[in-house]
Design a protein around this motif. Structure first.
Motif, PDB file in Angstrom:
ATOM      1  N   THR A  76       0.824  -1.199   0.000  1.00 41.66           N
ATOM      2  CA  THR A  76       0.000   0.000   0.000  1.00 41.66           C
ATOM      3  C   THR A  76       0.863   1.255   0.000  1.00 41.66           C
ATOM      4  OG1 THR A  76      -1.706  -1.185   1.224  1.00 41.66           O
ATOM      5  CG2 THR A  76      -1.853   1.199   1.226  1.00 41.66           C
ATOM      6  N   ALA A  77       1.968   1.223   0.714  1.00 38.93           N
ATOM      7  CA  ALA A  77       2.844   2.394   0.827  1.00 38.93           C
ATOM      8  C   ALA A  77       3.753   2.556  -0.388  1.00 38.93           C
ATOM      9  CB  ALA A  77       3.684   2.290   2.083  1.00 38.93           C
ATOM     10  N   TYR A  78       3.861   1.540  -1.216  1.00 40.20           N
ATOM     11  CA  TYR A  78       4.786   1.566  -2.348  1.00 40.20           C
ATOM     12  C   TYR A  78       4.283   2.517  -3.422  1.00 40.20           C
ATOM     13  CZ  TYR A  78       7.335   0.014  -6.477  1.00 40.20           C
ATOM     14  OH  TYR A  78       8.095  -0.029  -7.611  1.00 40.20           O
ATOM     15  N   THR A  79       5.153   3.389  -3.870  1.00 44.32           N
ATOM     16  CA  THR A  79       4.832   4.248  -5.009  1.00 44.32           C
ATOM     17  C   THR A  79       5.792   3.893  -6.131  1.00 44.32           C
ATOM     18  OG1 THR A  79       6.294   5.969  -4.165  1.00 44.32           O
ATOM     19  CG2 THR A  79       3.964   6.161  -3.626  1.00 44.32           C
ATOM     20  N   ASN A  80       5.258   3.753  -7.307  1.00 40.91           N
ATOM     21  CA  ASN A  80       6.049   3.374  -8.466  1.00 40.91           C
ATOM     22  C   ASN A  80       6.908   4.561  -8.888  1.00 40.91           C
ATOM     23  OD1 ASN A  80       7.114   2.097 -10.624  1.00 40.91           O
ATOM     24  ND2 ASN A  80       5.204   1.851 -11.743  1.00 40.91           N
ATOM     25  N   LEU A  81       8.223   4.408  -8.803  1.00 42.90           N
ATOM     26  CA  LEU A  81       9.140   5.484  -9.159  1.00 42.90           C
ATOM     27  C   LEU A  81       9.391   5.550 -10.656  1.00 42.90           C
ATOM     28  CD1 LEU A  81      11.728   5.092  -6.279  1.00 42.90           C
ATOM     29  CD2 LEU A  81       9.813   6.680  -6.426  1.00 42.90           C
TER      30      LEU A  81
END
Length: 89
Positions: A76-81
């Protein structure tokens, strides 16, 4: 109540799918129920009231995250860089 619980635990041990190695006590059932509520996303305040605790710090003892909850929090906390479309330079 303990007699009834032990009676059903003994009956369950006849089933080959019963693979519980620890002693089944009323406290174990209480802890399991609270963990299932936490895993379902129920607010800790409601679990506190359900368990009859006066202070939330007592209820927080049950609020230990299992590996599935940790994985979900990280996902959930992961943002695609890296954007989905890579620019042509």
């Amino acid at each position: 109540m303990l007699y009834i619980l032990n009676k059903y635990v003994e009956m369950a041990k006849d089933n080959p799918l019963f693979a519980v190695k620890l002693a089944v006590t009323p406290h174990v059932l209480r802890h399991a129920k609270s963990m299932h509520l936490i895993q379902s996303g129920v607010n800790l305040i409601y679990i506190r009231d359900f368990l009859g605790h006066v202070d939330c710090s007592t209820t927080e003892i049950y609020a230990r995250a299992d590996s599935g909850m940790k994985r979900k929090a990280i996902e959930t906390a992961y943002t695609n860089l890296v954007p989905d479309i890579i620019p042509r330079w």
